[in-house]
Enzyme design. Structure first.
Site, mmCIF file in Angstrom:
data_model
loop_
_atom_site.group_PDB
_atom_site.id
_atom_site.type_symbol
_atom_site.label_atom_id
_atom_site.label_comp_id
_atom_site.label_asym_id
_atom_site.label_seq_id
_atom_site.Cartn_x
_atom_site.Cartn_y
_atom_site.Cartn_z
ATOM 1 N N ASP A 1 0.646 -1.255 0.250
ATOM 2 C CA ASP A 1 -0.041 -0.093 0.191
ATOM 3 C C ASP A 1 1.071 1.269 0.037
ATOM 4 O O ASP A 1 2.112 1.142 -0.581
ATOM 5 C CB ASP A 1 -1.028 -0.077 1.300
ATOM 6 C CG ASP A 1 -2.209 0.585 0.877
ATOM 7 O OD1 ASP A 1 -2.265 1.739 0.758
ATOM 8 O OD2 ASP A 1 -3.348 -0.270 0.774
ATOM 9 N N HIS B 1 -4.139 6.139 3.162
ATOM 10 C CA HIS B 1 -4.447 4.787 2.685
ATOM 11 C C HIS B 1 -3.997 3.440 3.348
ATOM 12 O O HIS B 1 -4.860 2.688 3.710
ATOM 13 C CB HIS B 1 -4.488 4.799 1.041
ATOM 14 C CG HIS B 1 -5.268 3.816 0.248
ATOM 15 N ND1 HIS B 1 -4.830 2.594 0.122
ATOM 16 C CD2 HIS B 1 -6.488 3.782 -0.163
ATOM 17 C CE1 HIS B 1 -5.497 1.983 -0.588
ATOM 18 N NE2 HIS B 1 -6.716 2.854 -0.877
ATOM 19 N N SER C 1 -11.027 -0.855 -1.791
ATOM 20 C CA SER C 1 -9.656 -0.689 -0.665
ATOM 21 C C SER C 1 -9.970 -1.033 0.516
ATOM 22 O O SER C 1 -9.097 -1.400 1.240
ATOM 23 C CB SER C 1 -8.958 0.681 -0.857
ATOM 24 O OG SER C 1 -8.493 0.832 -2.089
#
Ligand code: NAG
Ligand code: NAG
Ligand code: NAG
Ligand code: NAG
Ligand code: NAG
Ligand code: NAG
Ligand code: NAG
Ligand code: NAG
Ligand code: NAG
Ligand code: NAG
Ligand code: NAG
Length: 688
Positions: free
Chosen positions: A141, A196, A476
């Site tokens: 990520d 994220h 996600s």
């Protein structure tokens, strides 16, 4: 840098659904929210006694027992009360009352996504803590925020013996006994500057952190699926994207480092052939080494998913029973209820409402200053055509200078869950047309998880807020839920291969109902259904697949020696060719070439008994509503004498005049009275 505050702010209000305040079917004693704007600044102002006084005046009763439902006094002023229609009219006229609107009649609900999936906090969920602590989740990520409480090493022993990784996160990046590994492929250091990666890692395997919320919205315990497991962060993406070489290097390292599951909430901008897709290639190697890769389907629904390889578990995103809603009080008194996450307390002040097509304008301080910019063009949340029209027409019928106040969002109980999100990328699979994708759906809407304090929660430069937890949506966010489930299954069944985990998750999924038309919500949206972690522990039968099966499948797809080598990483000759629809996959799918002629298609499958010896499984076929299919299963009964015994069967599907616009589908369920091993069967045509 501009400060985000009352004088200058920008709120994106995205209306997915509109509920008008002046409903026609009013009932007596319905609960209304009496909204009074900002809290007065006088220090002696007592909101609750003011609310009681107003209520007494309006009802003409001194005892208002049972009438006052709730006082709002922390972020804004107002109350909820049971009122008759005439009382409602009276209270609306009173000084200080900005707006009166019916309560949505939902209760505040703090259930988080893991509870929703049946993994309750506390003693109800069985855990195998010793093995869980030896399980490692690798997250590819944007890096990770190592100081987050979700990754605190407090209470953890040294890393498991099998761990061969390193902590090379760059300057000033320290691992601990929870976050045991960090690698950077972006030359930025592994510290997460996007938020994220912190969010996804904490969803998969973050510690249980009490009293987490986004400015009070959705407060409760934030936790991952396997809080006792370790995390290794592989930073493959920066603000400018994720390079092929970074992704491949990360797979290379993660496999060798000894991770048990790989979580990859990323994907190409278009669907690539396997030999051009670094995630498909990396995941093939992981699969060959016994490691499952879980990947997000993509956020371009209703367009096709970018995750198309059968050796990857592909995850769609759906809602949970906690929804976040935002009310907007327009200058004309109308209240709209929309979908967005707004933590700003605007104190009830009304701001000019501006209609904008572009998000960029919202980032432009000189244009956004002091205005509520309503944008209809955000790509990650789409409007239904009807509500978009409603919004536009409502905008046009407002006064010359429309104004509105946006209230702080509320997390409330959402009965209509789970539903696949509109943004979640769909099937059919554009590369292997007979392999159903996505495989499964999981919570991916309005998920609260850890965040990086290096970036604002809205990811806009105007916003200078910094938070440790935030609410966000996407496939996600769904992907790490399933990665966490896969790791959870490993803690009870360390010997399970990637395909056994995949099969267990798919065949025990909650059935979802088709709704809408086209790809709106069918198996092409949710695959086998909604993940059920507890049921997946004990699937009874599994559909097993190994490296040689996947190679035979690629041979069946007519891959030549050159492209095969790119995927398998070694020279392979095609001795067996498997028709893609005969790959021993837990779902069955076939694309037919003619929509109006009759057809017959067969699927060959083999199941392995991992339940109990001497069990007899009977087949049951349920044809889904609207599908005209005949399905025969042969043999229709499987008698399994021993554990690990394998038995084969054939499913023959026939029919004619298929609906060209919708997939036709059924479910095959093998049941021994205890286990229900369900596989979706989907046929569709050229015209789809
Ligand atoms: C955010 O997390 C950091 C590190 O754990 C902590 O020092 C800080 O107090 C937290 N901030 C808030 C608002 O909780
Ligand atoms: C290292 O990180 C800590 C915690 O984020 C921070 O307080 C400190 O300033 C950083 N030091 C350097 C040299 O960046
Ligand atoms: C929970 O967090 C809120 C705000 O973040 C704080 O006011 C409150 O004291 C916290 N409660 C507990 C029990 O830690
Ligand atoms: C969430 O916050 C509310 C209001 O502060 C509080 O009453 C409630 O107990 C909190 N819930 C949890 C689970 O912390
Ligand atoms: C912001 O808006 C102003 C006024 O319309 C315009 O002049 C300026 O070029 C815009 N800035 C950017 C970065 O788009
Ligand atoms: C599907 O429909 C059935 C029957 O109407 C209902 O009982 C079930 O709850 C629905 N399932 C979902 C996931 O909506
Ligand atoms: C193998 O297949 C690829 C992709 O279809 C093609 O570009 C290549 O020319 C083929 N190579 C051979 C030797 O046939
Ligand atoms: C059905 O198939 C026939 C022969 O292939 C073709 O001529 C006809 O147009 C088709 N009808 C429809 C409704 O697709
Ligand atoms: C599928 O199974 C049937 C019945 O066992 C068998 O006759 C057939 O050869 C199989 N087909 C393939 C392609 O394996
Ligand atoms: C299974 O059945 C066989 C034959 O009837 C019997 O010998 C065996 O003990 C049974 N096994 C179990 C675990 O019941
Ligand atoms: C079955 O489909 C028809 C037509 O699409 C629809 O009218 C009906 O409500 C559906 N029945 C159920 C039980 O979903």
């Amino acid at each position: 840098m501009a400060k985000l505050g009352e004088a200058s702010f920008c709120v994106l209000v995205l209306f997915l659904s509109l509920v008008s305040a002046d409903t026609d079917n009013r009932q007596d004693n319905q609960v209304y929210v009496v909204y009074m704007g900002s809290l007065p600044s006088q220090p002696d102002y007592k909101p609750t006694s003011d609310h009681i006084n107003i209520l007494q005046e309006v009802t003409g009763e001194s005892s208002i027992e049972g009438r006052l439902v709730r006082s709002y006094k922390r972020s804004f002023n107002g109350f909820a009360a049971r009122l008759t229609e005439s009382e409602r009219q009276r209270v609306a006229e009173m000084e200080g009352v900005v707006s009166v609107f019916p309560s949505m009649n939902y209760k505040l609900h703090t259930t988080a996504s893991w509870d929703f999936m049946g993994m309750k906090e506390g003693t109800n969920t069985k855990r195998n803590l010793a093995v869980e602590s030896d399980t490692i989740v690798g997250v590819l990520d944007t890096g990770i925020s190592p100081e987050s409480e979700s990754f605190s090493g407090k209470g953890f022993g040294p890393p498991p013996k099998k761990w061969k990784g390193v902590c090379s996160g760059g300057k000033n990046f320290t691992c601990n006994n929870k976050l045991i590994g960090a690698r950077d492929y972006t030359n930025e250091g592994t510290r997460d500057t996007e938020g994220h990666g912190t969010h996804t890692a904490s969803t998969a395997a973050g510690n249980a952190v009490e009293n987490a919320s986004f400015y009070g919205i959705g407060n409760g315990t934030a936790r991952g699926g396997v809080p006792a497991s370790r995390i290794a962060a592989y930073k493959v993406c920066s603000g400018s994207g994720c390079s092929t070489e970074s992704i491949l290097s990360a797979f290379d390292d993660a496999i060798a480092d000894g991770v048990d599951v790989i979580s990859a909430s990323l994907g190409g901008v278009t669907t690539y052939m396997y030999e051009k897709d670094p995630i498909a290639i990396g995941a093939f190697h992981a699969m060959a080494k016994g490691i499952l890769t879980v990947q997000s389907a993509g956020n371009s629904g209703p367009n096709p998913t970018v995750s198309v390889a059968p050796w990857i578990l592909t995850v769609a995103a759906s809602t949970t029973n906690r929804g976040v809603f935002t009310k907007v009080v327009l200058g004309n008194g109308k209240t709209l209820v929309g979908k967005s996450v707004n933590a700003f307390d605007l104190k009830g002040k009304q701001y000019p409402l501006v209609y904008e097509q572009s998000v960029e304008k919202c980032n432009n301080e000189s244009q956004a200053k002091g205005k509520i910019v309503r944008t209809l063009a955000l790509s990650f949340l789409t409007l239904t055509p009807q509500s978009k029209e409603q919004v536009i027409s409502m905008f046009h019928t407002l006064t010359m200078s429309p104004k509105a106040a946006v209230l702080k969002s509320e997390a409330i109980f959402n009965q209509a869950a789970p539903k696949v999100a509109g943004f979640s990328s769909r099937g059919p699979n554009t590369i292997a047309v007979d392999i159903l994708k996505p495989d499964i759906t999981a919570p991916g809407v309005e998920i609260l998880a850890a965040y990086s304090p290096l970036v604002s929660p809205s990811a806009t430069t105007l916003d200078n807020r910094r938070v440790n937890y935030t609410i966000t949506s996407g496939t996600s966010m769904a992907c790490p839920h399933v990665s966490g489930v896969a790791a959870y299954l490993k803690t009870f069944h360390p010997e399970w291969s990637p395909s056994m985990i995949q099969s267990a998750i798919m065949t025990t999924a909650w059935p979802m109902n088709a709704s809408g038309t086209g790809a709106v919500s069918t198996e092409f949206a949710y695959g086998a259904g909604h993940v059920d972690p507890i049921a997946a522990l004990n699937p009874g039968l599994v559909y097993e697949l190994g490296k040689s099966d996947h190679i035979a499948f690629l041979c069946g797809m007519n891959y030549n020696a050159t492209t095969l080598k790119l995927i398998a990483g070694e020279a392979v000759t095609c001795t067996d060719k498997t028709l893609p629809r005969n790959l021993n996959y837990p779902s069955m799918s076939a694309k037919l070439s003619k929509s109006n002629s009759s057809f017959t298609v067969t699927f060959n499958r083999t199941v392995t008994n991992i339940g109990t010896s001497n069990s007899t499984y009977k087949s049951k076929v349920a044809i889904n509503n609207g599908s005209k299919l005949n399905v025969k299963v042969s043999p229709s009964v499987l008698s399994m004498k021993s554990v690990n015994e394998k038995q084969s069967f054939t499913v023959t599907v026939s029919g004619s005049d298929l609906n060209p616009k919708l997939p036709s589908s059924a479910n095959l369920i093998w049941s021994d009275g205890t286990h229900n091993v369900r596989s979706p069967i989907v046929v569709y045509t050229d015209g789809y």
